[in-house]
Structures are given as C-alpha cells and as structure tokens.
Write a protein that holds these residues in place. Sequence first.
Motif, mmCIF file in Angstrom:
data_model
loop_
_atom_site.group_PDB
_atom_site.id
_atom_site.type_symbol
_atom_site.label_atom_id
_atom_site.label_comp_id
_atom_site.label_asym_id
_atom_site.label_seq_id
_atom_site.Cartn_x
_atom_site.Cartn_y
_atom_site.Cartn_z
ATOM 1 N N PRO A 79 -43.714 16.171 22.691
ATOM 2 C CA PRO A 79 -43.026 16.522 21.520
ATOM 3 C C PRO A 79 -42.992 15.401 20.389
ATOM 4 O O PRO A 79 -43.363 14.241 20.784
ATOM 5 N N ARG A 80 -42.438 15.693 19.368
ATOM 6 C CA ARG A 80 -42.046 14.855 18.265
ATOM 7 C C ARG A 80 -40.681 14.872 17.634
ATOM 8 O O ARG A 80 -40.264 15.894 17.330
ATOM 9 N N PHE A 81 -39.796 13.795 17.643
ATOM 10 C CA PHE A 81 -38.662 13.892 16.930
ATOM 11 C C PHE A 81 -38.467 12.809 15.967
ATOM 12 O O PHE A 81 -38.843 11.930 16.167
ATOM 13 N N LEU A 82 -37.731 13.319 14.910
ATOM 14 C CA LEU A 82 -37.469 12.419 13.808
ATOM 15 C C LEU A 82 -35.940 11.912 13.611
ATOM 16 O O LEU A 82 -35.118 13.038 13.828
ATOM 17 N N ILE A 83 -35.730 10.763 13.808
ATOM 18 C CA ILE A 83 -34.228 10.437 13.512
ATOM 19 C C ILE A 83 -34.117 9.655 12.045
ATOM 20 O O ILE A 83 -34.876 8.516 11.836
ATOM 21 N N LEU A 84 -33.296 10.021 11.176
ATOM 22 C CA LEU A 84 -33.068 9.408 10.064
ATOM 23 C C LEU A 84 -31.662 8.655 9.992
ATOM 24 O O LEU A 84 -30.674 9.371 10.565
ATOM 25 N N ALA A 85 -31.813 7.398 10.470
ATOM 26 C CA ALA A 85 -30.491 6.747 10.739
ATOM 27 C C ALA A 85 -30.060 5.689 9.416
ATOM 28 O O ALA A 85 -30.942 5.039 9.103
ATOM 29 N N CYS A 86 -28.812 6.032 9.410
ATOM 30 C CA CYS A 86 -28.113 5.152 8.326
ATOM 31 C C CYS A 86 -28.099 3.744 8.662
ATOM 32 O O CYS A 86 -28.080 3.118 10.003
ATOM 33 N N GLU A 87 -28.638 2.616 7.897
ATOM 34 C CA GLU A 87 -28.945 1.565 7.892
ATOM 35 C C GLU A 87 -27.542 0.452 8.199
ATOM 36 O O GLU A 87 -27.589 -0.545 8.601
ATOM 37 N N GLY B 285 -38.013 18.368 16.280
ATOM 38 C CA GLY B 285 -36.182 18.215 16.132
ATOM 39 C C GLY B 285 -36.147 17.187 15.088
ATOM 40 O O GLY B 285 -36.744 16.124 15.068
ATOM 41 N N CYS B 286 -35.000 17.124 14.513
ATOM 42 C CA CYS B 286 -34.752 15.869 13.583
ATOM 43 C C CYS B 286 -33.168 15.609 13.655
ATOM 44 O O CYS B 286 -32.445 16.749 13.813
ATOM 45 N N LEU B 287 -32.950 14.355 13.911
ATOM 46 C CA LEU B 287 -31.521 13.869 14.153
ATOM 47 C C LEU B 287 -30.918 12.948 13.062
ATOM 48 O O LEU B 287 -31.868 12.074 12.901
ATOM 49 N N LEU B 288 -29.842 13.388 12.534
ATOM 50 C CA LEU B 288 -29.403 12.369 11.496
ATOM 51 C C LEU B 288 -28.171 11.573 12.172
ATOM 52 O O LEU B 288 -27.201 12.090 12.714
ATOM 53 N N LEU B 289 -28.385 10.524 12.209
ATOM 54 C CA LEU B 289 -27.333 9.339 12.938
ATOM 55 C C LEU B 289 -26.605 8.854 11.704
ATOM 56 O O LEU B 289 -27.335 7.904 10.840
ATOM 57 N N GLY B 290 -25.352 8.899 11.468
ATOM 58 C CA GLY B 290 -24.671 8.273 10.212
ATOM 59 C C GLY B 290 -23.322 7.982 10.767
ATOM 60 O O GLY B 290 -22.854 8.128 11.980
ATOM 61 N N CYS B 291 -22.766 7.317 9.904
ATOM 62 C CA CYS B 291 -21.221 6.671 10.097
ATOM 63 C C CYS B 291 -20.325 7.834 10.321
ATOM 64 O O CYS B 291 -20.340 8.843 9.958
ATOM 65 N N LYS B 292 -19.308 7.509 10.983
ATOM 66 C CA LYS B 292 -17.931 8.343 10.984
ATOM 67 C C LYS B 292 -17.398 8.401 9.580
ATOM 68 O O LYS B 292 -17.326 7.614 9.011
ATOM 69 N N TYR B 293 -16.831 9.865 9.575
ATOM 70 C CA TYR B 293 -16.417 10.245 8.293
ATOM 71 C C TYR B 293 -15.043 10.694 8.561
ATOM 72 O O TYR B 293 -14.744 11.034 9.982
ATOM 73 N N GLY B 294 -13.915 11.239 7.647
ATOM 74 C CA GLY B 294 -12.661 11.633 7.828
ATOM 75 C C GLY B 294 -11.845 10.713 7.469
ATOM 76 O O GLY B 294 -12.220 9.687 6.662
ATOM 77 N N GLU B 295 -10.617 10.783 7.753
ATOM 78 C CA GLU B 295 -9.363 9.847 7.469
ATOM 79 C C GLU B 295 -9.769 8.735 7.857
ATOM 80 O O GLU B 295 -9.468 7.473 7.188
ATOM 81 N N ASP B 296 -10.444 8.332 8.867
ATOM 82 C CA ASP B 296 -10.496 7.061 9.481
ATOM 83 C C ASP B 296 -12.065 6.703 9.291
ATOM 84 O O ASP B 296 -12.811 6.155 10.343
ATOM 85 N N TYR B 297 -12.680 7.063 8.158
ATOM 86 C CA TYR B 297 -13.948 6.882 7.948
ATOM 87 C C TYR B 297 -14.556 5.555 8.123
ATOM 88 O O TYR B 297 -13.707 4.786 7.947
ATOM 89 N N GLN B 298 -15.801 5.415 8.441
ATOM 90 C CA GLN B 298 -16.442 4.118 8.391
ATOM 91 C C GLN B 298 -17.537 3.983 7.457
ATOM 92 O O GLN B 298 -18.451 2.922 7.758
#
Length: 762
Positions: free
Chosen positions: A628-636, A683-696
Amino acid sequence: MAEKIGVYFDEASLGGALDLAALMDGVRAKWGATCPVVKSHPQLASDEGRAMIQADIDAGTVDGVCICGSSPRVDWDIYRFPGVLVERVNLREQCVLCYQDPKGQPVVPGATPELLQKMATDYVNMGVVKLQKATQPGGGEIEAVRRVLVVGGGFAGLTAALDVASLGYEVVLVEKKDHLGGAAAEMYKTIPLTPPYTQAQPTGVEKKIAAVQASENITVLLGAQLKSLAGAPGQYTATIAVDGAERTEEVGAVVLATGWTPLDASYLKPLGYGRLKNVVTAWEFEAMAKAGAIVRKSDGAKPQKVLFLLGFGEALAPFAEKERAEAEAAAKKAESKEESDAPKTNFVKQLTYKHLPFTSELTSLTALKQAGYVREFLPESIAMIVYEHMMVPGVNELYYKAAQNDPGIMMTKGIVREVRDGGDGDVVVVLEDTLLGAKVEIEADLVVVPTGMVPTTALEPVLNLKYRQGPAFPDLQLFSGYADSNYICFPYETRRTGIYAAGAVRQPMTLALTETDAAGAALKAVQCLESANRGMAVHPRSGDLSFPKFNLLRCTQCKRCTEECPFGALDEDEKGNPMPNTSRCRRCGTCMGACPERVISFDNYNIDQIGSMIKQVDVPDDIETGGPRFLILACENDAYPALDIAALQGKSWSPYVRIIPVRCLGSVNTIWIADAMSKGTDGCLLLGCKYGEDYQCHFVKGSELCNRRMANIGETLGKLGIETERVQQLQVAIDDYAIVPELIDKFVSDIMKLGPNPFKGY
C-alpha cells in the motif's frame, strides 16, 4: 524557478544503507537535463562539500540545489547559498533511520532492501519537483518607520520605552492619565526584587519615570488616548487624542502595556465586602499603606488583628455559576444570524470573577507583602493569612519562609464558609478544612480580601485597530480577555503582527517579571522594524522572504481567506477582493488552504508544488505485490521535528509511508487530499499541533481550522466513493516523539483493514 538542479548526496548521513549509485542513476534517467549535476560526497556538511556545491553554482551549471541527506532541521547554516533555491531531502531521519522492514529483517550495509530504496527514490523525486515548482521569494521590502509606539505609561510601558530608546530608536509613549507610573506608582512597596528576597522594597518606578522624561528619544504624551491604529508593521499610522486635539504619529511597531484594573469588588460580596465596613480589598489596603496609616474604615482605629483572606472558590461559586450562564447566553445571542454583523460582545465584563483564579499567585504574594505592612506600621498587631492555595513559585519561596519565621504573622489553610458581623465593627470568618481539620471561627478587626487583576483589553478595544477583522484582538480564551499572546510558543506576540503585549495586560505578573516581559516585547518590536524593512517575516518563520500572492482574476470574493487568517493580514476592497498587507503576514499559508479556487500561492510554497510532490510517489497498482501507500502531511513546527526525534531515538514506522512537511495544517488544501486519493493512495494522515484552549499551534488557529475543514474533505471523499476513514487528523506535540511511530502504524493497520483504495490502478 529552478531549471538546472544539482542533486547532492551526503554519504555520511546515509551510512551505506542505500544503493547510492542506483539512486544517482535513477535521477539521471528520470530528470535528464533538469538535473545536469548529480554527485555524492563523503561528508557533504563540511567546508569541502560546500565548496563543491558553490563551484557548480559559480560555474553556472546549477541554479537550484537539492541536498539529500540529513533533516532540514540540521546543518541549515552550511547549506545556505544566497540567490539560489535550496531544497533538503530527509533521507537520514525519515527514510534510513525510520525504516521498518515488514518481515523484521535488519538493514545490512551493501544489501539495500527494495522497499527502502523505493522510499529514497520517492523522496528524491519529490525534492527535485519541489525545486522545479519554486521561485526565489522576495520583493516585499518596505521603508519601515524606525519609531515604536508604547501604549501605557506604567511599569511595563516605562521599561519597554527605555529599552527601545537605548537601542537608538525613537519612542512615542502614550498614557491616558496625567501622570506616569501606573499601578506601580500607587503601590507602597513591592515584593522582593533583589537578594536575599526576604523583604519588600520600593518599586523603583520613580527612577524609571525620571529616565523616560530625560530621554531625547522618547516623546511622552500624557492625558492622551489612542483613537485608532491603521496600517501594517513598519508603516502604522496612530491617531492620538491629546490636549483637546488629534495628532498622527507614524510608527513601525507597537508595545501594548496598558496594564490592569482592579476586579469589580461587588463580586466579593459573599466575603463581606460592601456588607461589612471593615472588609477592604487588597488594593484599598495598599492605598492605606501608601498614605502612611493602616486604620479601620468604621472608626479610624488601628486594628489589632488583620486577617488576609485568600480563599474564595466555594464562597463565590454561586456568583460564578450565575455569571457563566449569563455569559453563555450572551455568546449564543451574539453568534445568531440576526446579529452576525454586530460588534462582538465582550464577555469578560460579564464574568470578571474568573480573574481571581488567574491572579492567585499575585494575591498570595500580595498577602505576604501586606502582612509585612502590618508588622511595619503596627508592630504590636497580628497579621493572619488564611489561604485556600498559597502560590509562591521560584525564588519567592524565600519570601514565604521569611513570613513563616515572623512571630507576628500567622498562616493557615482553610476554606471560607461564612463572613459575618462580629459586633463593634469586628468581622467573624468561619473556616473549614483547616490544617487542624476542625471548623474554626476567627474574629478580626480588619479583613482584607483579594483584588483580581482584570486586563484593560477585557473591557474595551485599547488599540482601536483599523482592521477588517475589527478594532480589538480576537478572543483567545473565553472570559479571560488578556492580550492574546501565544503563551506556550511565543510570549509577547499577539495575533496582530507588529503589536507586542507586555506586563499585566498579557498575564498577571510581579514587577520583577514585568521588567523582563517588557524587555522581551521591546526587542520583538525592534526585530519587527528590521525585518519589515527587508521584507522578512518576523515570526515564527523569521527571515522568510515569501508572502502570499493572489490571482484576483479568478477570485470569487468568497471571503474565506480574510475570515480565516488568524492574524488579520488581509483587508478587503470595495468589491470584496482580498487586500494583502505583506508585513502583517506570518507566512503560515492558512489563506492558501482556505481558498476553494486555489488563487493564492507563495513563490516557494504553493498548491501546484505540493500537488506535484504527491504525484511523484510511486503507488503500486497491486497491494499484494507492491504494498500500500500512505501520505502524511506533517506540520513542520511540531509533528515534523517529533518524527525526526523519534527516528534518532531508534523508533521506526511503516515503509509504505511518505511524509511531506507543510508550513501548518491550516495551509492544507483539500485538492491535495483529492489528488492523493484519486491517485490510489490508500490513506492520508494529517499530523498537526494541538489545538483548543491550551493550543500549541505556532500559527494559533491552523490545526483547529484544518479540523473544521475535515467535513469538506469527507464530502469530497464521499463524491469519490472513498471511505472517510482513509483521511484522519491527529494532534501531535513536539515531545510526543515516543508515540508518533505507534500512531502511524495504527493508522496504517486500520486502513489496511479497509482494503485497497478503489481508485488503485486507474
């Protein structure tokens, strides 16, 4: 656009794990004249390796450099070649080191596994096409005004003004009162600022006032108010009302240091304030000390027993619930369709009770300081402190211990259950959950209750910005109202580039911390001037020369870019077209991700570029034979470094994954997902920072906006007949490196259960 790309392999980074000869032959065969130079070097990150590349540039053989070796997060200073586009292909951390053989076989130098070689080939091809689709950024230079506007003449504002002036820049200091000094000038003393940190001491604000008034670089405007702030970093126009007239000042950056106001004391009624004459606030008690006498309000007598209350939680709970309900109702009303164009309700006015917990550390230290006042002014009297929580972090522990050792200061833990009249002006306080465990009644001549510090930004738009997004800062955390600096990642930096918050308007703080805070904001303001002057981003992509460009011929005036930009970088013209303000921009690409027509791009980061990289991934038609092949778009900012660290820690993940770094998940456009899935990616996985009130999130709202757009992605997948589970977003902090590989492998496993992408083979 790079037309002659040199591809250089760093042998030291790859440790013999790859068949370099085959990789280099593959580049030559696939790209031909596009890559006229394909070389390897035993240690590319060296003077000799750099000289080799520079020689090719000087000879005119290449106009783009593709470095294949270590992560772009290391050796970046070595691979700088002015005027030449450089791309880094991460073959060490995110290819060789992270490789996980499906059969559990170790990688043996000289015997490269086929899957590992395919990973490397895909990454190199992605690097080459990324350079092909990029152009040299630049052209955003402006003539920045070398003057800083400081709003607020209190301790923070005075400090910031002096720091900016000491660096040779002009300062315009605006203070709404007719004198400088702010709250510090109304204080008798402050908690210790210098060793041994055991005694209160003078604030020193008078010296700062004198220094400001004596500085040739600082213009002080008293009795003045900032009526409006228009423009952008480097070229702001401030309209100031002073002496019955308006004047304009051209400034390049702003330090917001308007401080705080005391909590509305009516919220302290359950603690006796307003009901009993001899219950005063800490701020009123400070005024007594400043005036030189501590006396009871009822009869002017000197109190023998002064009780400081730091417990307020349960006593004020009914008030808190009432105010919370009113605030939530107001929020729903303001968000209704009928009032969508009305000014945003400031809910902090309706819930100022919430500022007591925010200022717990300060109320604790203030009680210790004012107990010392009792010992100074009334040596025969006793000071008693009752606390629900005593917060004295860091060096202030020494101050707390000094108070403990004073025989005239008594401290105990307890929850306030009742405050009532004890007769003859005395006050009775009923406590539970004390250190002794018993219910206790304490009678005092004078009771001091805490003063919450409400930031001025909670009450009104202090700056009156001439921005499409409104005159005030956007609400970051409902009910707090503090100037919305990025608490975790970037203190001082508000969501309006070029405007930096300092002091208690940013968060409650002591004068010692305020001095440091103001210095930080001052330096940021200066950095802003120097960066805007050269067309560079200020933060967090410091030095970035790119900025968004708009193809307005295709713009549909949908306003998504102007509405979703976290930093107010875009205004609108009379037709509804976006009007970019380059120096306001943080270069996150959120506008690019928001645009459904894909009319927004950066010279070195654009829709076509990332889409072309996705198309370079070799997706086998058959899972059984090619996998298979999977793509990850990762926040730098968080996810990508977490992946690097994981690999360096010996972690590994599926060899079927291909990772593309993005500036922020807010920049992810749905077309990238559609391109990947229609190509057969499983499949495509988006990896990003934490969000919400204690966002990063470095860009505040990027991950959150991406999460909101997942509904649109799901709709797109539905139209393609693809399961929505094939695209997921996960929150990752930079210190989650130990679990990121597990998250990836679980995602791969879950998607494998769905079977191959139905578009595979088309």
